[in-house]
Enzyme design. Sequence first.
Site, PDB file in Angstrom:
ATOM      1  N   GLY A 197       1.078  71.910  41.884  1.00 46.73           N
ATOM      2  CA  GLY A 197      -0.035  72.387  41.064  1.00 46.73           C
ATOM      3  C   GLY A 197      -1.154  71.375  41.009  1.00 46.73           C
ATOM      4  CG  ASN A 198      -4.954  72.379  40.526  1.00 49.50           C
ATOM      5  OD1 ASN A 198      -5.488  72.605  39.446  1.00 49.50           O
ATOM      6  ND2 ASN A 198      -4.818  73.317  41.460  1.00 49.50           N
TER       7      ASN A 198
END
Length: 219
Positions: free
Chosen positions: A29-30
Amino acid sequence: SAVKDLAGRNILVTAGGTREPLDPVRYLGNRSTGKMGFAVAAAAQARGAHVTLVAGPGSLPVPEGVDCIRVETALEMREAVLRAFDAADAVIKAAAVADYRPKERAGQKIKKQEGSLMLELVRNPDILKELGEKKTHQLLVGFAAETEHVLDYARGKLEKKNLDFIVANDVSRKDAGFSADTNCVTILARDGVCTEHPLMSKRQLADVILDHVVAALGR
Ligand code: C5P
């Protein structure tokens, strides 16, 4: 209440980060929270637009009256965005879409093993670039989150992705970019006009972005 200068318009907004699963319990993810895109959705709704918000996972409340489609991966975001694209007058693509996804998604939790684990990543489609190739009447607004050479990279993306505007922000600042409530940006337009904006709340910036959209829709 705001001037209803987007009444009768369909505005498509993307927000948040995508998650790219590795197995049933893990993902890549980020740091995107969705605050910028949710602020744009709320502002557009307040200005009278019909808003479709395609959002990655997150806990932000969906603004009243906004039509929210939840997605997890970049591929799911692409599907949802393409479905809403034809009807859109403008697309504001604030989501942080993963550029890569794990090649395999394990059916069961990956177990610890001796030594290192190699992950193979494959490219995700660039949704905004695809919209730039497909667009007929739609206005396209992209974001560029960079840590250096911010304006040069932003100008390059605007051209490469066939955008009308790009909102460039320096994410190396603490008070701008991911998860902050404020942002400090420069907006570059296709015609070369470039406006620098002071630090402001994401909600205020949402209205500044929409001012550009309203002006361009009127041309
Ligand atoms: O090239 P870069 O990923 O920095 O471009 C940023 C812009 O492109 C953002 O507006 C983002 O939402 C969009 N994007 C996309 N699909 C991707 C990657 C980025 O739509 N796979």
